[in-house]
Write an enzyme that holds these catalytic residues in place. Structure first.
Site, PDB file in Angstrom:
ATOM      1  N   HIS A 258      49.007 -12.082  63.988  1.00 16.20           N
ATOM      2  CA  HIS A 258      47.554 -12.082  64.273  1.00 16.20           C
ATOM      3  C   HIS A 258      46.847 -10.932  63.542  1.00 16.20           C
ATOM      4  O   HIS A 258      45.806 -10.456  63.994  1.00 16.20           O
ATOM      5  CB  HIS A 258      47.253 -11.959  65.771  1.00 16.20           C
ATOM      6  CG  HIS A 258      48.055 -12.887  66.626  1.00 16.20           C
ATOM      7  ND1 HIS A 258      47.642 -14.151  66.939  1.00 16.20           N
ATOM      8  CD2 HIS A 258      49.266 -12.719  67.205  1.00 16.20           C
ATOM      9  CE1 HIS A 258      48.567 -14.745  67.697  1.00 16.20           C
ATOM     10  NE2 HIS A 258      49.569 -13.898  67.863  1.00 16.20           N
TER      11      HIS A 258
ATOM     12  N   SER B   4      33.018  -2.372  39.324  1.00 10.95           N
ATOM     13  CA  SER B   4      31.749  -2.969  39.735  1.00 10.95           C
ATOM     14  C   SER B   4      30.713  -2.633  38.680  1.00 10.95           C
ATOM     15  O   SER B   4      30.808  -1.600  38.014  1.00 10.95           O
ATOM     16  CB  SER B   4      31.350  -2.390  41.095  1.00 10.95           C
ATOM     17  OG  SER B   4      29.949  -2.418  41.228  1.00 10.95           O
TER      18      SER B   4
ATOM     19  N   GLU C 113      42.126 -12.072  43.928  1.00  3.35           N
ATOM     20  CA  GLU C 113      41.120 -12.970  44.516  1.00  3.35           C
ATOM     21  C   GLU C 113      41.058 -14.274  43.723  1.00  3.35           C
ATOM     22  O   GLU C 113      40.874 -15.360  44.277  1.00  3.35           O
ATOM     23  CB  GLU C 113      39.744 -12.300  44.535  1.00  3.35           C
ATOM     24  CG  GLU C 113      39.685 -11.158  45.537  1.00  3.35           C
ATOM     25  CD  GLU C 113      38.427 -10.300  45.371  1.00  3.35           C
ATOM     26  OE1 GLU C 113      38.064  -9.635  46.336  1.00  3.35           O
ATOM     27  OE2 GLU C 113      37.819 -10.290  44.296  1.00  3.35           O
TER      28      GLU C 113
ATOM     29  N   LYS D 225      34.242   1.776  42.354  1.00  5.82           N
ATOM     30  CA  LYS D 225      34.970   0.576  42.777  1.00  5.82           C
ATOM     31  C   LYS D 225      36.183   0.222  41.919  1.00  5.82           C
ATOM     32  O   LYS D 225      36.168   0.367  40.709  1.00  5.82           O
ATOM     33  CB  LYS D 225      34.018  -0.626  42.780  1.00  5.82           C
ATOM     34  CG  LYS D 225      33.012  -0.578  43.898  1.00  5.82           C
ATOM     35  CD  LYS D 225      33.617  -1.037  45.193  1.00  5.82           C
ATOM     36  CE  LYS D 225      33.186  -2.466  45.436  1.00  5.82           C
ATOM     37  NZ  LYS D 225      33.830  -3.030  46.592  1.00  5.82           N
TER      38      LYS D 225
END
Ligand code: ARG
Length: 486
Positions: A150, A271, A284, A277
């Site tokens: 979980h 970024s 992804e 970043k």
């Protein structure tokens, strides 16, 4: 070239709509090889003459190095190749190439040859990625981390245990693809348009020449079915969901909140605005491209499910879904392997997280079980201890005798025994004592790593054999051709 029954030519816009020539660049070489085996068989069965076969084979051989002009007006690569062969070999010989065959058996032959090569490539990529997982696991047999259910901390574990779990998942992907290969590697060649031919061809001989394990016997089945395509793409869709899941773990673990791992710069993106970043875009994209592969599978299944038996042109559309599926999975595996080999693992943070929570609660309960107390009772005691420790914001080994007695008082259990067990239980002792087969215990890591290293070698031998069998058949074909046309 094929429009003799029809009065007019296609307009440019209709030709563009109907043509598969751009998708066909991926199967051009297979189409040439298939045609070579076919004409060689025609010659060996005295259906065409030596002069014919020599001319056709020479023309096909020269086309292997040709860059095809996709604006030639041909509807597909089969038409284009035949046109070029007739141009080079003349109509008297070249016009015989298409004897006893059809584009319907041709196209599915080419797809089968392409998919079997892709399966072999992917199986090898899988083994490389598994090897990277196992070699990283070797270095992290002592790297303590929390295991989650979980996404909540569940039990103390080892990073090697996580990596070996992923290796086992990929071994199963290999097994699935390996089995699919045997359904793919059957020759449809010679099935004709749908019902076979009156010409005395030898389908077994072309199958052998092209390295197939057998033939698809029924000509209707051979030309109609794309179940092997659906199976292949389904297996890759499963593989991609597995890679997507690993990607998701790594995305989470590379956040500053977790800081368990840091991806090498080359697998991250900056970024455009926030200079600090370091985004895990590559992982992804594995998640995103997995969706694309699932979309490809859906496109294929929906194309097949409503189609009447026998070839239908709808089938042309599934080719790009196959190519895209293969390309995505090969790249995803190559990239994951490199990510693993360049990964920085923050062992301190992993251990800190494992120690911070009350992950040893189950180990404490199990130690009490060894004193003959029922697990349900020990579970309750350990739960009570966690509750008090959590309320007073301290670790379990800081609990006082008074606090422990409060929990044990309802039972006949000696609080001193509980105190002793708490004091002697740490994340490390927990992993030393974790003995069950396949567990996160230290000893199990060593055994599993040794076993998986051996398994990789065994799998490599089978993968190489399959590669070699195909190469050997195609080399023999090529030698036969060279001998004939010299
Ligand atoms: N370009 C077609 C395809 O990709 C080849 C088969 C065409 N056959 C036909 N009967 N129209 O599926």
């Amino acid at each position: 070239m094929y429009r003799s029954r029809l009065g007019t030519d296609l307009s440019d816009i209709t030709l563009d709509y109907v043509s598969s020539i751009n998708d066909d660049s991926q199967i051009a070489l297979y189409d040439i090889l298939g045609s070579q085996a076919h004409v060689l068989m025609l010659y060996e069965n005295k259906i065409i003459t030596k002069n014919d076969v020599k001319k056709i084979l020479s023309a096909l051989e020269s086309l292997k190095n040709e860059k095809f002009d996709v604006s030639s007006g041909a509807e597909d690569i089969h038409e284009l190749i035949e046109t070029l062969v007739i141009k080079k070999a003349g109509m008297t010989s070249g016009g015989k190439m298409h004897t006893a065959r059809s584009r319907n058996d041709q196209v599915t032959l080419d797809i089968r040859m392409k998919i079997r090569d892709d399966i072999n490539i992917i199986c090898n990529c899988l083994l490389d990625t598994i090897e990277a997982l196992v070699s990283l696991a070797k270095n992290h047999q002592k790297t303590i981390m929390p295991l989650y259910t979980h996404l909540q901390q569940a039990q103390v574990g080892l990073f090697s245990h996580y990596l070996l779990a992923q290796a086992d998942v990929l071994f199963r992907d290999f097994d699935r693809l390996y089995a699919t290969f045997s359904h793919v590697n059957q020759s449809p060649l010679g099935a004709g348009p749908v019902g076979g031919t009156s010409i005395a061809i030898d389908r077994h001989s072309t199958a052998k020449m092209l390295g197939f394990d057998g033939i698809l016997e029924n000509s209707l089945d051979a030309t109609s079915t794309r179940d092997f395509v659906a199976e292949y793409v389904a297996m890759i869709a499963i593989l991609m969901t597995n890679l997507s899941r690993i990607s998701e773990d790594f995305v989470i673990w590379s956040t500053s909140e977790f800081s368990f791992i840091e991806l090498a710069d080359e697998f991250t993106s900056p970024s455009s605005v926030m200079p600090q970043k370091k985004n895990p875009d590559i992982l992804e994209l594995t998640r995103g491209k997995t969706a694309q592969v699932i979309g490809n599978l859906t496109a294929i299944l929906t194309t097949i499910k409503g189609l009447a038996s026998g070839y239908g042109r709808d089938l042309q559309q599934i080719k790009s879904s196959i190519w895209s599926t293969s390309k995505i999975s090969i790249s995803a595996l190559l990239i994951l392997k490199s990510i693993l080999l360049t990964l920085h693992v923050n062992e301190k943070e992993m251990k800190k997280a494992a120690e911070y929570s009350y992950l040893i609660a189950l180990d404490i309960a199990e130690k009490l079980v060894q004193s003959g107390i029922p697990f349900r009772t020990t579970h309750k005691i350990a739960g009570g201890l966690v509750q008090i420790a959590h309320q007073s914001n301290k670790s379990m080994n800081k609990l006082s005798m008074k606090e422990i007695s409060k929990i044990t008082q309802e039972t006949k259990i000696d609080p001193n025994l509980v105190m002793k067990i708490i004091q002697s239980t740490t994340v490390t002792s927990s992993l030393k004592e974790r003995k069950s087969f396949g567990s996160s215990g230290y000893d199990e890591q060593k055994r599993m790593i040794e076993d998986r290293v051996k398994k990789i070698n065994d799998y490599r031998i089978s993968a190489t054999k399959r590669d070699n069998d195909i190469s050997k058949a195609l080399d023999d074909l090529s030698n036969k051709i060279i001998e004939l046309i010299k």
